[in-house]
Design a protein around this motif. Structure first.
Motif, PDB file in Angstrom:
ATOM      1  N   ARG B  21       0.834  -1.214   0.000  1.00 32.75           N
ATOM      2  CA  ARG B  21       0.000   0.000   0.000  1.00 32.75           C
ATOM      3  C   ARG B  21       0.865   1.260   0.000  1.00 32.75           C
ATOM      4  NH1 ARG B  21      -4.469  -1.442   4.536  1.00 32.75           N
ATOM      5  NH2 ARG B  21      -5.836  -2.710   3.259  1.00 32.75           N
ATOM      6  N   PHE B  22       1.929   1.239   0.780  1.00 33.41           N
ATOM      7  CA  PHE B  22       2.791   2.422   0.867  1.00 33.41           C
ATOM      8  C   PHE B  22       3.468   2.670  -0.483  1.00 33.41           C
ATOM      9  CE2 PHE B  22       6.295   4.610   3.613  1.00 33.41           C
ATOM     10  CZ  PHE B  22       5.771   5.855   3.278  1.00 33.41           C
ATOM     11  N   TYR B  23       3.936   1.589  -1.123  1.00 32.58           N
ATOM     12  CA  TYR B  23       4.521   1.740  -2.466  1.00 32.58           C
ATOM     13  C   TYR B  23       3.493   2.328  -3.436  1.00 32.58           C
ATOM     14  CZ  TYR B  23       9.027  -0.647  -1.855  1.00 32.58           C
ATOM     15  OH  TYR B  23      10.307  -0.970  -1.490  1.00 32.58           O
ATOM     16  N   ARG B  24       2.273   1.813  -3.366  1.00 28.70           N
ATOM     17  CA  ARG B  24       1.228   2.290  -4.291  1.00 28.70           C
ATOM     18  C   ARG B  24       0.930   3.764  -4.056  1.00 28.70           C
ATOM     19  NH1 ARG B  24      -1.255  -2.925  -4.016  1.00 28.70           N
ATOM     20  NH2 ARG B  24      -2.534  -2.301  -2.260  1.00 28.70           N
ATOM     21  N   LEU B  25       0.879   4.159  -2.774  1.00 24.16           N
ATOM     22  CA  LEU B  25       0.601   5.561  -2.439  1.00 24.16           C
ATOM     23  C   LEU B  25       1.699   6.479  -2.974  1.00 24.16           C
ATOM     24  CD1 LEU B  25      -1.358   7.415  -0.845  1.00 24.16           C
ATOM     25  CD2 LEU B  25       0.128   7.096   1.143  1.00 24.16           C
ATOM     26  N   LEU B  26       2.945   6.080  -2.772  1.00 23.90           N
ATOM     27  CA  LEU B  26       4.072   6.877  -3.258  1.00 23.90           C
ATOM     28  C   LEU B  26       4.060   6.950  -4.785  1.00 23.90           C
ATOM     29  CD1 LEU B  26       6.769   5.537  -0.792  1.00 23.90           C
ATOM     30  CD2 LEU B  26       6.209   7.947  -1.076  1.00 23.90           C
ATOM     31  N   ALA B  27       3.779   5.809  -5.420  1.00 23.52           N
ATOM     32  CA  ALA B  27       3.765   5.764  -6.889  1.00 23.52           C
ATOM     33  C   ALA B  27       2.643   6.645  -7.438  1.00 23.52           C
ATOM     34  CB  ALA B  27       3.598   4.327  -7.373  1.00 23.52           C
ATOM     35  N   THR B  28       1.473   6.588  -6.788  1.00 16.09           N
ATOM     36  CA  THR B  28       0.343   7.415  -7.226  1.00 16.09           C
ATOM     37  C   THR B  28       0.692   8.893  -7.122  1.00 16.09           C
ATOM     38  OG1 THR B  28      -1.176   5.723  -6.436  1.00 16.09           O
ATOM     39  CG2 THR B  28      -2.113   7.904  -6.842  1.00 16.09           C
ATOM     40  N   ALA B  29       1.290   9.271  -5.993  1.00 18.32           N
ATOM     41  CA  ALA B  29       1.671  10.677  -5.803  1.00 18.32           C
ATOM     42  C   ALA B  29       2.680  11.101  -6.866  1.00 18.32           C
ATOM     43  CB  ALA B  29       2.242  10.877  -4.404  1.00 18.32           C
ATOM     44  N   ALA B  30       3.659  10.235  -7.145  1.00 19.02           N
ATOM     45  CA  ALA B  30       4.683  10.570  -8.133  1.00 19.02           C
ATOM     46  C   ALA B  30       4.061  10.723  -9.524  1.00 19.02           C
ATOM     47  CB  ALA B  30       5.775   9.503  -8.147  1.00 19.02           C
ATOM     48  N   VAL B  31       3.150   9.825  -9.855  1.00 19.64           N
ATOM     49  CA  VAL B  31       2.497   9.897 -11.173  1.00 19.64           C
ATOM     50  C   VAL B  31       1.693  11.193 -11.300  1.00 19.64           C
ATOM     51  CG1 VAL B  31       0.646   8.857 -12.569  1.00 19.64           C
ATOM     52  CG2 VAL B  31       2.441   7.408 -11.605  1.00 19.64           C
ATOM     53  N   LEU B  32       0.976  11.558 -10.238  1.00 22.53           N
ATOM     54  CA  LEU B  32       0.199  12.807 -10.269  1.00 22.53           C
ATOM     55  C   LEU B  32       1.117  14.018 -10.404  1.00 22.53           C
ATOM     56  CD1 LEU B  32      -2.538  12.154  -7.545  1.00 22.53           C
ATOM     57  CD2 LEU B  32      -2.900  12.441  -9.997  1.00 22.53           C
ATOM     58  N   VAL B  33       2.226  13.989  -9.669  1.00 25.10           N
ATOM     59  CA  VAL B  33       3.175  15.120  -9.722  1.00 25.10           C
ATOM     60  C   VAL B  33       3.715  15.293 -11.144  1.00 25.10           C
ATOM     61  CG1 VAL B  33       5.509  15.792  -9.022  1.00 25.10           C
ATOM     62  CG2 VAL B  33       3.846  15.131  -7.292  1.00 25.10           C
ATOM     63  N   VAL B  34       3.942  14.178 -11.826  1.00 25.84           N
ATOM     64  CA  VAL B  34       4.510  14.252 -13.183  1.00 25.84           C
ATOM     65  C   VAL B  34       3.427  14.550 -14.224  1.00 25.84           C
ATOM     66  CG1 VAL B  34       5.653  12.893 -14.983  1.00 25.84           C
ATOM     67  CG2 VAL B  34       6.444  12.740 -12.620  1.00 25.84           C
ATOM     68  N   LEU B  35       2.270  13.908 -14.077  1.00 26.64           N
ATOM     69  CA  LEU B  35       1.264  14.004 -15.140  1.00 26.64           C
ATOM     70  C   LEU B  35       0.406  15.266 -15.079  1.00 26.64           C
ATOM     71  CD1 LEU B  35      -0.090  10.386 -15.743  1.00 26.64           C
ATOM     72  CD2 LEU B  35       1.659  11.672 -16.974  1.00 26.64           C
ATOM     73  N   LEU B  36       0.065  15.724 -13.881  1.00 29.35           N
ATOM     74  CA  LEU B  36      -0.839  16.886 -13.799  1.00 29.35           C
ATOM     75  C   LEU B  36      -0.333  18.100 -14.585  1.00 29.35           C
ATOM     76  CD1 LEU B  36      -2.273  16.830 -10.153  1.00 29.35           C
ATOM     77  CD2 LEU B  36      -3.551  16.669 -12.288  1.00 29.35           C
ATOM     78  N   VAL B  59     -11.439  18.898  -3.305  1.00 23.58           N
ATOM     79  CA  VAL B  59     -10.449  18.763  -4.387  1.00 23.58           C
ATOM     80  C   VAL B  59      -9.125  19.365  -3.937  1.00 23.58           C
ATOM     81  CG1 VAL B  59      -9.857  19.515  -6.723  1.00 23.58           C
ATOM     82  CG2 VAL B  59     -12.177  18.738  -6.216  1.00 23.58           C
ATOM     83  N   TRP B  60      -9.208  20.548  -3.347  1.00 16.00           N
ATOM     84  CA  TRP B  60      -7.997  21.241  -2.875  1.00 16.00           C
ATOM     85  C   TRP B  60      -7.280  20.386  -1.814  1.00 16.00           C
ATOM     86  CZ3 TRP B  60      -6.755  23.182   2.018  1.00 16.00           C
ATOM     87  CH2 TRP B  60      -5.648  24.039   2.067  1.00 16.00           C
ATOM     88  N   ALA B  61      -8.059  19.847  -0.857  1.00 15.14           N
ATOM     89  CA  ALA B  61      -7.467  19.063   0.231  1.00 15.14           C
ATOM     90  C   ALA B  61      -6.798  17.797  -0.313  1.00 15.14           C
ATOM     91  CB  ALA B  61      -8.535  18.698   1.260  1.00 15.14           C
ATOM     92  N   ALA B  62      -7.403  17.201  -1.341  1.00 15.08           N
ATOM     93  CA  ALA B  62      -6.824  15.988  -1.926  1.00 15.08           C
ATOM     94  C   ALA B  62      -5.494  16.291  -2.608  1.00 15.08           C
ATOM     95  CB  ALA B  62      -7.803  15.378  -2.927  1.00 15.08           C
ATOM     96  N   MET B  63      -5.337  17.520  -3.089  1.00 12.98           N
ATOM     97  CA  MET B  63      -4.098  17.900  -3.783  1.00 12.98           C
ATOM     98  C   MET B  63      -2.987  18.289  -2.800  1.00 12.98           C
ATOM     99  SD  MET B  63      -4.873  17.989  -7.100  1.00 12.98           S
ATOM    100  CE  MET B  63      -3.776  19.166  -7.825  1.00 12.98           C
ATOM    101  N   GLN B  64      -3.353  18.643  -1.599  1.00 12.30           N
ATOM    102  CA  GLN B  64      -2.394  19.245  -0.676  1.00 12.30           C
ATOM    103  C   GLN B  64      -1.185  18.366  -0.333  1.00 12.30           C
ATOM    104  OE1 GLN B  64      -2.640  22.483  -1.018  1.00 12.30           O
ATOM    105  NE2 GLN B  64      -2.016  22.634   1.104  1.00 12.30           N
ATOM    106  N   PRO B  65      -1.346  17.055  -0.144  1.00 12.34           N
ATOM    107  CA  PRO B  65      -0.156  16.258   0.191  1.00 12.34           C
ATOM    108  C   PRO B  65       0.860  16.136  -0.954  1.00 12.34           C
ATOM    109  CG  PRO B  65      -2.147  15.149   0.913  1.00 12.34           C
ATOM    110  CD  PRO B  65      -2.572  16.256   0.007  1.00 12.34           C
ATOM    111  N   LEU B  66       0.471  16.546  -2.162  1.00  8.14           N
ATOM    112  CA  LEU B  66       1.447  16.491  -3.261  1.00  8.14           C
ATOM    113  C   LEU B  66       2.498  17.583  -3.032  1.00  8.14           C
ATOM    114  CD1 LEU B  66      -0.873  16.042  -6.382  1.00  8.14           C
ATOM    115  CD2 LEU B  66       0.355  14.283  -5.092  1.00  8.14           C
ATOM    116  N   PRO B  67       3.767  17.218  -3.059  1.00  7.13           N
ATOM    117  CA  PRO B  67       4.804  18.218  -2.771  1.00  7.13           C
ATOM    118  C   PRO B  67       4.867  19.288  -3.854  1.00  7.13           C
ATOM    119  CG  PRO B  67       5.791  16.160  -3.507  1.00  7.13           C
ATOM    120  CD  PRO B  67       4.332  15.890  -3.343  1.00  7.13           C
ATOM    121  N   SER B  68       4.907  20.540  -3.444  1.00  4.46           N
ATOM    122  CA  SER B  68       4.930  21.644  -4.429  1.00  4.46           C
ATOM    123  C   SER B  68       5.764  22.806  -3.896  1.00  4.46           C
ATOM    124  CB  SER B  68       3.502  22.100  -4.731  1.00  4.46           C
ATOM    125  OG  SER B  68       2.864  22.556  -3.550  1.00  4.46           O
ATOM    126  N   MET B  69       6.896  22.470  -3.297  1.00  5.56           N
ATOM    127  CA  MET B  69       7.753  23.508  -2.731  1.00  5.56           C
ATOM    128  C   MET B  69       8.431  24.313  -3.843  1.00  5.56           C
ATOM    129  SD  MET B  69       7.338  20.879  -0.661  1.00  5.56           S
ATOM    130  CE  MET B  69       8.588  19.660  -0.346  1.00  5.56           C
TER     131      MET B  69
END
Lengths: 302, 169
Positions: B21-36, B59-69
């Motif tokens: 699950r942790f791998y999937r969560l990290l992979a999902t976040a990475a894919v969103l960071v690259v694709l969005l 929608v905003w809250a769901a996006m928040q954990p994606l790193p955007s520094m």
């Protein structure tokens, strides 16, 4: 969730070799064996990650304490974008103080059950602060969220040391790399590539470290060129750390730590609140990598 | 005493559900960071999160954990009086009481974070915040008005205003 406790298994003290494969006996040998016992390696790794996480939050406590207890309570913002709970000053205060308190208690404890509760509190607190009106903009809580997820993963593995040894360093590198990936992708825009953004953010607006000196000694065009070179180096550096996820090892984790220390050094010490938890996870991951190395060493000398 | 499972070299441990699950969560976040950022709607959504202008809080809250520094080129103008598009674009001088600066991320932080709200209550006068974020070919502009509310319990009311004609290219 029921996980076996992280007690030091005596059987492993006999199966893991000492560093260098030297035969030894007596109290020093026992201490060395205990230090390399998987449960002890995991315990120390967790404590390192937790300590850095807590220091990351405490390093800005002089700002956050008056902010959460005075500004947010006495001067609330009325903003219809946020639901009431995500604007409540009491929620942001609890989400900040709660994980700190539980985390500090867990740091002084060897109860694996308390560790799990503490990590759950760290995850919940940092996630709430990620989406709270009073704190959503502070990257501290985004990195803290992912770092605490890694710690929660670690303390819920029980005594599955093979899994911890194999996946711990990989996941630690993945967490660090994900943060850098987010930073790198968002800079793929002309404002960063030509240096304009960093020119203003650092070379014009920053009042610490070397920037005032640079402003008074260099011409505008030179500063702009420097900002462009700096900006491109940052983007490339962030992509390099992001790519390290594919080659995760103790060495890549140590390299990531070096990069993060440099980032804090060239920015401001407050940035430790963002990087501290990631440095902790990387240090812990590098320590867990020793579990594999110890096993290899043991196999080679048996 | 716990039964243990010492690490063995070159042994691939079974992937437990939690680890997977942790791998999937990290992979999902990475894919969103690259694709969005790869398509226009994604870029608008990302820029909108930094202006608190997503279709909904969820929608905003769901996006928040994606790193955007340090993401996007972000500028802020703060003024007690409304500004024109010419002033925001630098074609006209700003009034002396207005300030402008660049922000590393979340330009909305200039109005929601720190002691700014306390200053506003004590001044007390409304303040206009103009925000601009650029990423690739996309640009999002926002205009917020912060009004001190001097009731028994002081507060600052945040209102998003439509941009005046000429303030957005």
């Amino acid at each position: 969730m029921t996980a076996p406790p992280l007690a030091a298994p005596t059987s492993e003290l006999a199966t893991l070799s000492l560093a260098g494969g030297q035969a030894a006996s007596g109290p020093i040998a026992v201490m060395a064996a205990q230090a390399t016992a998987p449960a002890e390696v995991v315990r120390r790794a967790f404590k390192v990650a937790l300590a850095f996480w807590l220091v990351g939050w405490l390093v800005k406590v002089h700002f956050f304490w008056p902010y959460f207890t005075w500004v947010c309570l006495d001067y609330p913002l009325v903003f219809d974008f946020f639901p009431a709970w995500a604007a409540s000053p009491w929620v942001s205060l609890a989400a900040y103080v709660g994980p700190l308190a539980v985390g500090l208690v867990a740091l002084g404890s060897d109860s694996s059950q308390l560790w799990r509760w503490a990590c759950a509190a760290l995850v919940a607190g940092s996630l709430i602060l990620c989406i709270h009106q009073n704190s959503y903009n502070d990257a501290t809580f985004i990195t803290s969220f992912w770092a605490s997820l890694w710690m929660l993963w670690l303390v819920t593995r029980g005594a599955n040391y093979r899994e911890i040894a194999h996946h711990g360093p990989l996941l630690a590198q993945a967490v660090v790399s994900l943060m850098f990936l987010g930073g790198a992708i968002g800079k793929l825009t002309p404002d960063y590539w030509d240096g304009t953004a960093f020119y203003h953010l650092y070379f014009q607006q920053k009042g610490n470290f070397i920037y005032p000196w640079l402003r008074s000694h260099l011409r505008e065009e030179t500063l702009m060129m420097l900002a462009a070179a700096f900006s491109r180096a940052v983007i490339v550096g962030e992509f390099v750390v992001a790519a390290l996820a594919w080659f995760a090892s103790r060495q890549t984790l140590l390299l990531s730590i070096a990069v993060m220390v440099i980032v804090v050094a060239i920015s401001t010490s407050f940035l430790f609140s963002v990087m501290g938890c990631l440095i902790g996870v990387a240090l812990a991951g590098a320590r867990l990598a020793r579990l594999n190395e110890a096993a290899h060493s043991s196999a080679a000398t048996s | 005493m716990a039964t243990s499972n010492p690490p063995q070299p070159d042994a691939q441990p079974a992937l437990s559900r939690g680890t997977a699950r942790f791998y999937r969560l990290l992979a999902t976040a990475a894919v969103l960071v690259v694709l969005l950022p790869a398509w226009d709607t994604g870029r608008q959504l990302l820029l909108g999160t930094h202006h608190l202008r997503t279709p909904s809080f969820l929608v905003w809250a769901a996006m928040q954990p994606l790193p955007s520094m340090y993401n996007f080129g972000n500028q802020v103008w703060i003024s007690p009086t409304p500004l024109t598009g010419e002033q925001l674009d630098g074609r006209q001088n700003l009034p002396p009481e207005a300030t402008t600066l660049w922000v590393n991320h979340y330009p909305t932080r200039m109005m929601t974070f720190g002691a700014q709200r306390a200053y506003l209550v004590h001044q007390p006068k409304p303040m206009h915040y103009y925000l601009r974020s650029r990423f690739g070919g996309n640009q999002v502009d926002s205009h917020y008005l912060l009004e001190p509310q001097l009731d028994e319990k002081p507060a600052v009311v945040v209102k998003r205003l439509p941009l005046a004609p000429g303030t957005q290219p």
